[in-house]
Write an enzyme that holds these catalytic residues in place. Structure first.
Site: not given
Ligand code: GLN
Length: 478
Positions: A85, A160, A184
């Site tokens: 990532k 994400s 994520s």
């Molecule tokens: N979807 C969650 C958020 O927007 C988790 C994001 C993540 O784990 N980086 O905070």
């Protein structure tokens, strides 16, 4: 018929390393093939921010080692192409955090976890697209455009870590490093039908990874099967003197767990708060089938309750934005970020206004508000109390059961654009994944079936701290 990619069958990481070591596969060929696939699929799914074509040079160096008959035992990932990532720093390469605000940032050093993979002979071939700094659940907040689900281009691959999951499913690399602050890695794994591990908080080093909410962030990753997961985690886990939140706890031999198929002394809890309204029936049906199968294999099941879980999402979306907003202080255009003016204040205002994505601004605003003098007692403090209570309730539950089984998310992959105008709807996707991060527990996402549109369904197994091995063992049987 949905527009989609053909998903290639790819050998496991574990068996590919063996073939490389036996000289049956040349590393140059392997890396060439995976780079080619990356270039082939990227215009369709937008999974990469950077592709490293010069990885071929690294491959040649490693091939020379094989040819020279060097001792290869120390290279557990010899010649394995992987991706990370774009939140992971890699020395002297562009790292954008998927935000236009950091478009031209060149990382000064390499993240511990990436380094550990490189030290084992793995080859980084690309940096993947994601929501900026990880803020999102669909990949659509990225400053570099949304990633598409390889199984249906009109749908999200989940976020994400959208590009990591989509590219791995599309056949690029053998594993992909992501991050998990509230789901994520688990959500994209579930939307793409692959595996992901969110380790215990402090099990894997955060050094060299762009921070989201520091007391929630866990470096996780994706694989195509559990054997590969066991191998990768055994390499990247462990104490790091550069990350004070990592623990001295010895790293388990995870392969021992997955080679032991005796499930007779395992009790799994079904927490009723994780099967609430809004869960699609295809999701509960698929999970019920898996529960029956595990029962056949000797696993015992027990209904349990985590009463405060119903406040989990609300607490998460106060605490994480709070940490996000304080972590953003360094992005002032002087230390990091775009510079549009020589005047500090003007630059701060203009550069952030122009280059930070809408969701980044929203998180900063929510966090700043929750922490502000007049409101922190009502918001930040209350949410912190929920977090403490949840930890206590988890500990109680784990006195009765060894693991908890739940959906990763109430739904399967949704349409791109479907929730972008409604942040609360978007946040609700995380309702079952954020709890593990609130309490710091490890969790795995496992493919558990398909819905009627043939999109994957994911189930989640959460465990006691540092019991990743047990989770992999259960996942293997699923
Ligand atoms: N979807 C969650 C958020 O927007 C988790 C994001 C993540 O784990 N980086 O905070």
């Amino acid at each position: 018929m949905a527009e989609r990619l053909e998903i290639p069958q790819i050998d496991s990481l574990v068996s590919t390393v063996e073939k490389v070591k036996r000289g049956e596969i040349k590393i140059v060929d392997l890396v060439t093939q995976h780079l080619k696939r990356a270039h082939e699929v990227n215009p369709q799914i937008n999974a990469f921010i950077t592709i490293f074509d010069d990885a071929i040079e690294k491959a040649k160096e490693l091939d020379a080692k094989v040819q020279a008959d060097e001792d290869l035992t120390k290279y557990k990932l010899l010649g394995i192409p992987f991706t990370a990532k774009d939140l992971y720093l890699v020395e002297n390469t562009r790292t954008t955090f998927a935000s236009k605000f950091m478009d031209n940032f060149i990382a000064p050093y390499t993240a511990t976890i990436v380094q550990k993979c490189l030290d084992q002979g793995a080859i980084l071939i690309g940096k993947t697209n994601c929501d900026p700094w990880g803020f999102g659940g669909s990949g659509e907040n990225s400053g570099y455009g949304p990633t598409k689900n390889p199984l249906d281009f009109s749908k999200t691959p989940g976020g994400s870590s959208s590009g990591s999951a989509a590219s791995l499913l599309a056949g690029v690399g053998f594993f992909s490093l992501g991050t998990d602050t509230g789901g994520s890695v688990r959500l994209p794994a579930s939307f793409c039908g692959i595996y992901a591990l969110k380790p215990t908080y402090g099990r894997n080093s955060r050094y060299g990874i762009g921070a989201m909410g520091s007391s929630f962030d866990t470096p996780g990753f994706f694989t195509r099967n559990i054997e590969d997961m066991a191998l990768v985690e055994s390499i990247i886990a462990g104490k790091d003197t550069n990350d004070a939140s990592t623990f001295e706890v010895p790293v388990d031999t995870y392969s021992d767990y997955i080679n032991d198929s005796d499930l007779s002394n395992i009790t799994i809890g079904i927490p009723k708060e994780f099967y609430g309204e809004g869960v699609e029936t295809s999701v509960t049906d698929a999970i019920n089938i898996k529960i029956e199968e595990l029962k056949q294999k000797g696993v015992k099941f027990k209904n349990v309750s985590i009463p405060s879980a119903k406040y989990g999402l609300a607490a998460y979306y106060i605490l994480v934005p709070s940490e996000i907003s304080s972590n953003r202080a360094r992005y002032d255009g002087v230390r990091y970020g775009q510079k549009v003016s020589d005047n500090y204040e003007e630059n701060l205002f203009e550069a952030r206004s122009r280059y930070l994505e809408t969701e980044v601004k929203r998180r900063i605003m929510i966090g700043t508000y929750s922490l502000s003098a007049g409101y922190s007692d009502a918001f930040y403090k209350q949410a912190s109390k929920v977090r403490t209570k949840l930890k206590r309730e988890f500990n109680e539950a784990f006195k009765e059961v060894d693991a908890l089984l739940t959906p990763v998310s109430p739904s399967t992959a949704f349409k791109l654009g479907e929730k972008t105008n409604d942040p609360v709807q978007m946040y609700l996707v995380d309702i079952y994944s954020v709890t593990a991060n609130l309490v710091g527990a490890p969790a795995v996402a496992v493919p558990a079936g398909k819905d009627d549109e043939n999109m994957p369904i994911g189930l989640q197994i959460m465990g006691r701290n540092f019991e990743e091995g047990l989770l992999m063992k259960i996942a293997k049987e699923i």
